[in-house]
Design a protein around this motif. Structure first.
Motif, PDB file in Angstrom:
ATOM      1  N   VAL A  50       0.852  -1.186   0.000  1.00  0.00           N
ATOM      2  CA  VAL A  50       0.000   0.000   0.000  1.00  0.00           C
ATOM      3  C   VAL A  50       0.890   1.238   0.000  1.00  0.00           C
ATOM      4  O   VAL A  50       2.009   1.206   0.504  1.00  0.00           O
ATOM      5  CB  VAL A  50      -0.934   0.039   1.231  1.00  0.00           C
ATOM      6  CG1 VAL A  50      -2.042  -0.969   1.088  1.00  0.00           C
ATOM      7  CG2 VAL A  50      -0.170  -0.191   2.519  1.00  0.00           C
ATOM      8  N   ALA A  94      -5.834  -3.175   3.951  1.00  0.00           N
ATOM      9  CA  ALA A  94      -4.938  -2.250   3.252  1.00  0.00           C
ATOM     10  C   ALA A  94      -4.856  -0.921   4.011  1.00  0.00           C
ATOM     11  O   ALA A  94      -3.769  -0.365   4.198  1.00  0.00           O
ATOM     12  CB  ALA A  94      -5.425  -2.030   1.824  1.00  0.00           C
ATOM     13  N   PRO A 146      -9.485   4.982  -2.052  1.00  0.00           N
ATOM     14  CA  PRO A 146      -8.501   4.430  -2.971  1.00  0.00           C
ATOM     15  C   PRO A 146      -8.417   5.280  -4.234  1.00  0.00           C
ATOM     16  O   PRO A 146      -9.435   5.803  -4.694  1.00  0.00           O
ATOM     17  CB  PRO A 146      -9.023   3.030  -3.285  1.00  0.00           C
ATOM     18  CG  PRO A 146     -10.384   2.931  -2.707  1.00  0.00           C
ATOM     19  CD  PRO A 146     -10.616   4.112  -1.823  1.00  0.00           C
ATOM     20  N   HIS A 184      -5.041   1.098  -8.408  1.00  0.00           N
ATOM     21  CA  HIS A 184      -4.530  -0.223  -8.045  1.00  0.00           C
ATOM     22  C   HIS A 184      -3.690  -0.693  -9.224  1.00  0.00           C
ATOM     23  O   HIS A 184      -4.175  -0.715 -10.352  1.00  0.00           O
ATOM     24  CB  HIS A 184      -5.727  -1.148  -7.807  1.00  0.00           C
ATOM     25  CG  HIS A 184      -5.365  -2.490  -7.282  1.00  0.00           C
ATOM     26  ND1 HIS A 184      -6.299  -3.451  -7.039  1.00  0.00           N
ATOM     27  CD2 HIS A 184      -4.184  -3.047  -6.943  1.00  0.00           C
ATOM     28  CE1 HIS A 184      -5.710  -4.539  -6.578  1.00  0.00           C
ATOM     29  NE2 HIS A 184      -4.426  -4.311  -6.518  1.00  0.00           N
ATOM     30  N   ASP A 244       1.721  -5.996  -6.013  1.00  0.00           N
ATOM     31  CA  ASP A 244       0.342  -5.551  -6.147  1.00  0.00           C
ATOM     32  C   ASP A 244       0.223  -4.309  -5.270  1.00  0.00           C
ATOM     33  O   ASP A 244       0.334  -4.392  -4.052  1.00  0.00           O
ATOM     34  CB  ASP A 244      -0.594  -6.660  -5.655  1.00  0.00           C
ATOM     35  CG  ASP A 244      -2.053  -6.289  -5.818  1.00  0.00           C
ATOM     36  OD1 ASP A 244      -2.681  -6.797  -6.753  1.00  0.00           O
ATOM     37  OD2 ASP A 244      -2.566  -5.494  -5.003  1.00  0.00           O
ATOM     38  N   GLN A 298      -1.676  -0.811  -3.961  1.00  0.00           N
ATOM     39  CA  GLN A 298      -2.905  -0.038  -3.800  1.00  0.00           C
ATOM     40  C   GLN A 298      -2.518   1.349  -3.293  1.00  0.00           C
ATOM     41  O   GLN A 298      -1.791   1.456  -2.299  1.00  0.00           O
ATOM     42  CB  GLN A 298      -3.838  -0.696  -2.792  1.00  0.00           C
ATOM     43  CG  GLN A 298      -4.349  -2.046  -3.231  1.00  0.00           C
ATOM     44  CD  GLN A 298      -5.240  -2.647  -2.165  1.00  0.00           C
ATOM     45  OE1 GLN A 298      -6.317  -2.122  -1.890  1.00  0.00           O
ATOM     46  NE2 GLN A 298      -4.796  -3.725  -1.559  1.00  0.00           N
TER      47      GLN A 298
END
Length: 147
Positions: free
Chosen positions: A22, A60, A81, A84, A96, A98
Motif C-alpha cells: 500500500v 490495506a 482508494p 490499483h 500488487d 494499492q
C-alpha cells in the motif's frame, strides 16, 4: 508464501511471491509528498510514495496507517482508494500496489527512513526517477487524471 516451480530439468526453483503493498498520496494543495530511497536500499535513490507491505491480518487501510506512523511519524486519516496497479519486475518478482489519498493527518512529518522527502508539484513528478511500478501513476498524476 513462496511459489515453487519445476523447470524442464526436474529441479525445483523458487520464484518470488507476489507482494501486496500500500502507498499514500499525501496531498497538500497541488503538491504530493514523495520519498527517496537510501543508497543502501534496493533500487537505491529512486523515488516512491510512502507506504509498505500489508502484514497478515491487516486491511490495506490498517497497513497504510501503520506504515505512515513507522516511516513518517504521522497518524493519517486514510482516504479513498486512488488506483490499483500490479507490476511485474524483470527479475520475476511482482508487486500488487494499492494507492490511497491522504489529505489529513496529525503530528509533524518526520523523516525516519528515507534519504530525503520532497513536497513536489503534481506536474513536476515526471522529472524525478521513480520506481518502475510507480511510473504510470506518476504520468497520470502529472496530467491531472487522478486527483
Amino acid at each position: 508464501m513462496e511459489n515453487v516451480q519445476q523447470d524442464s530439468s526436474g529441479s525445483r526453483s523458487s520464484s518470488p511471491a507476489l507482494r501486496f503493498v500500500v502507498a499514500a498520496l499525501i496531498m497538500r494543495g497541488g503538491e504530493v509528498l514523495i520519498c527517496q530511497r537510501r543508497p543502501d536500499q534496493p533500487m537505491a535513490l529512486q523515488w516512491e510514495f510512502p507506504g509498505g507491505k500489508i502484514e497478515p491480518g491487516e486491511s490495506a487501510e490498517e497497513a497504510l496507517a501503520r506504515e505512515l506512523d513507522e516511516e513518517l511519524g504521522i497518524r493519517a486519516t486514510i482516504g479513498p482508494p486512488v488506483t490499483h496497479i500490479r507490476h511485474n519486475y524483470r527479475n520475476g518478482g511482482a508487486v500488487d500496489l494499492q494507492f490511497f489519498a491522504v489529505r489529513e493527518f496529525t503530528n509533524e512529518i518526520t523523516n525516519r527512513i528515507f534519504a530525503q522527502l520532497v513536497w513536489a508539484k503534481l506536474e513536476d513528478l515526471p522529472t524525478y526517477d521513480f520506481l518502475p511500478a510507480d511510473r504510470g501513476l506518476v504520468r497520470d498524476l502529472a496530467q491531472g487524471k487522478l486527483l
